[in-house]
Design an enzyme around this catalytic site. Structure first.
Site, PDB file in Angstrom:
ATOM      1  N   SER A 139     110.468  -9.749 -12.171  1.00  0.00           N
ATOM      2  CA  SER A 139     109.382  -8.812 -12.462  1.00  0.00           C
ATOM      3  C   SER A 139     108.763  -9.108 -13.823  1.00  0.00           C
ATOM      4  CB  SER A 139     109.949  -7.396 -12.453  1.00  0.00           C
ATOM      5  OG  SER A 139     109.066  -6.504 -13.096  1.00  0.00           O
ATOM      6  N   TYR A 152     116.410  -2.104 -15.895  1.00  0.00           N
ATOM      7  CA  TYR A 152     115.743  -2.911 -14.867  1.00  0.00           C
ATOM      8  C   TYR A 152     115.245  -4.236 -15.460  1.00  0.00           C
ATOM      9  CZ  TYR A 152     112.190  -4.119 -11.334  1.00  0.00           C
ATOM     10  OH  TYR A 152     111.424  -4.763 -10.400  1.00  0.00           O
ATOM     11  N   ALA A 153     114.574  -4.145 -16.603  1.00  0.00           N
ATOM     12  CA  ALA A 153     114.025  -5.342 -17.241  1.00  0.00           C
ATOM     13  C   ALA A 153     115.145  -6.327 -17.589  1.00  0.00           C
ATOM     14  CB  ALA A 153     113.258  -4.955 -18.505  1.00  0.00           C
ATOM     15  N   ALA A 154     116.244  -5.791 -18.123  1.00  0.00           N
ATOM     16  CA  ALA A 154     117.364  -6.654 -18.500  1.00  0.00           C
ATOM     17  C   ALA A 154     117.950  -7.338 -17.273  1.00  0.00           C
ATOM     18  CB  ALA A 154     118.438  -5.836 -19.219  1.00  0.00           C
ATOM     19  N   SER A 155     118.035  -6.619 -16.165  1.00  0.00           N
ATOM     20  CA  SER A 155     118.627  -7.200 -14.954  1.00  0.00           C
ATOM     21  C   SER A 155     117.765  -8.351 -14.418  1.00  0.00           C
ATOM     22  CB  SER A 155     118.818  -6.129 -13.869  1.00  0.00           C
ATOM     23  OG  SER A 155     117.580  -5.747 -13.298  1.00  0.00           O
ATOM     24  N   LYS A 156     116.446  -8.196 -14.523  1.00  0.00           N
ATOM     25  CA  LYS A 156     115.547  -9.251 -14.031  1.00  0.00           C
ATOM     26  C   LYS A 156     115.537 -10.442 -14.995  1.00  0.00           C
ATOM     27  CE  LYS A 156     113.938  -7.187 -10.274  1.00  0.00           C
ATOM     28  NZ  LYS A 156     114.327  -7.672  -8.927  1.00  0.00           N
ATOM     29  N   THR A 187     103.633  -1.676  -2.316  1.00  0.00           N
ATOM     30  CA  THR A 187     104.705  -1.416  -1.354  1.00  0.00           C
ATOM     31  C   THR A 187     105.061   0.076  -1.452  1.00  0.00           C
ATOM     32  OG1 THR A 187     106.485  -1.798  -2.952  1.00  0.00           O
ATOM     33  CG2 THR A 187     105.672  -3.733  -1.773  1.00  0.00           C
TER      34      THR A 187
END
Ligand code: NAP
Lengths: 245, 72
Positions: A139, A152-156, A187
């Site tokens: 992302s 979320y950002a860290a996971s991506k 989506t």
């Protein structure tokens, strides 16, 4: 592009980008292992795609340690895999004072650890065909800071960093890995996400080509799966309508 | 839960000094009430009250009392 005699694993295939990709590969003659976590997701997949041709895989990516056993029980090594596309994404938006470590671990597990775990399972000897191509959906959040989207950002970002390492490591096995850096794509998950937005959206202002369509991401995934992209590995390919420009 | 308890929860969530808010307090006048505070409010409604709060509903809130009414 022809997908006959090709086996493609699509995780997170029941909605959005993954579902559009599955419909497209089905139409191109490919055989798929279709994954979802929920009962509804699996039912939708079984109702849409021919059960005599495709196989279905149900697993919760928030529990990476269960994945290998689930794969062995449900799929095994009957079919050698030519492509793996991971469209699973657990979204999370909250300020640091409410960002408890359990939640961070859940997001990292679902979006990153399980991605690695699937790669570990699929790149074992006899599980894949030469030329295996792996595509992870990342992302713009991994590249541009957004208040509240920390986990979320860290996971991506972790997914993209791992992809670069594995591209070097697995090159000897003729396996390629890339990620797609998605901007805002229309989506159900995007609609749900926008409902919780409190400020009028400047997001689409930055994404000057407008809101993306799942098919636009699918087309890039097909390219990365196919032989035409054979000289690309370890890359983060943007599908962001100009967001990061 | 009494209204006073709800106000305490809101103060806590928004990290505002206890005893600062009254039902009449206008949200526009609360310095701490920014986009992250609104996000915290969404989490509070979801986790403590099992209620889904949308961006549109948040934009309609004018006073602390509007939040209390929503939490009812
Ligand atoms: N849409 C966007 O604007 C956007 C922007 C940037 C990046 N992305 C990324 O693109 C990918 C696809 O997003 P999308 O919006 O098309 O679809 P989505 O609605 O987020 O779909 C997610 C898929 O993942 C599955 N899933 C959800 N939770 C899971 C879990 N705990 N374990 C295993 N599977 C789970 C869902 O299956 P069930 O139905 O069974 O739950 C579904 O098939 C995600 O990785 C997302 O982060 C999307």
């Amino acid at each position: 592009m022809n997908f006959e005699n090709k086996v493609i694993v699509i995780c997170g295939a029941s909605k959005g980008i993954g579902f559009n990709l599955a419909q497209t590969i089905d139409a191109l003659g490919g055989t798929m292992v279709l994954h979802a976590s929920s009962d509804e997701g699996i039912q939708k997949l079984k109702g849409t795609f021919e059960p005599n041709k495709h196989v279905f895989f149900q697993a919760n990516f928030a529990e990476p340690t269960q994945l290998e056993q689930a794969w062995q029980e449900q799929i095994g090594s009957a079919q050698k895999v030519d492509g793996f596309v991971n469209c699973v994404g657990l979204r999370s938006r909250r300020p640091i004072n409410l960002l408890k470590s359990e939640l961070v671990l859940e997001v990292l597990s679902a979006n990153f650890v399980s991605h690695l775990e699937m790669i570990r399972i699929l790149t074992k000897k006899n599980f894949y065909n030469t030329g295996l191509s792996i595509v992870g959906i990342s992302s713009i959040a991994a590249h541009s800071g957004g208040a509240g989207v920390t986990a979320y950002a860290a996971s991506k970002a972790a997914m993209e960093a791992a992809t670069r390492c594995l591209a070097k490591e697995l090159h000897k096995k003729e396996i390629r890995l890339n990620t797609i850096v998605c901007g805002q794509i229309h989506t159900e998950a995007y609609d749900a996400f926008m409902e919780t937005k409190t400020d009028s959206d400047q997001v689409l202002e930055r994404q000057f080509m407008g809101l993306g369509k799942p098919q636009e991401v699918t087309d890039i995934i097909l390219f990365l799966l196919g032989n035409q992209s054979r000289f690309i590995t370890g890359a983060s390919i943007p599908a962001d309508g100009g967001y990061l420009v | 839960m009494t209204d006073q308890e709800k106000i305490s929860l809101i103060e806590d969530t928004l990290e505002i000094e206890a005893g600062t808010l009254t039902p009449e307090t206008e949200l526009a006048n609360i310095e701490e009430y920014d986009s992250m505070a609104k996000l915290s409010l969404i989490v509070l409604c979801d986790e403590e009250f099992g209620k889904k709060l949308t961006g549109e509903q948040i934009r309609a809130f004018k006073t602390v009392s509007d939040i209390i009414t929503f939490l009812a």
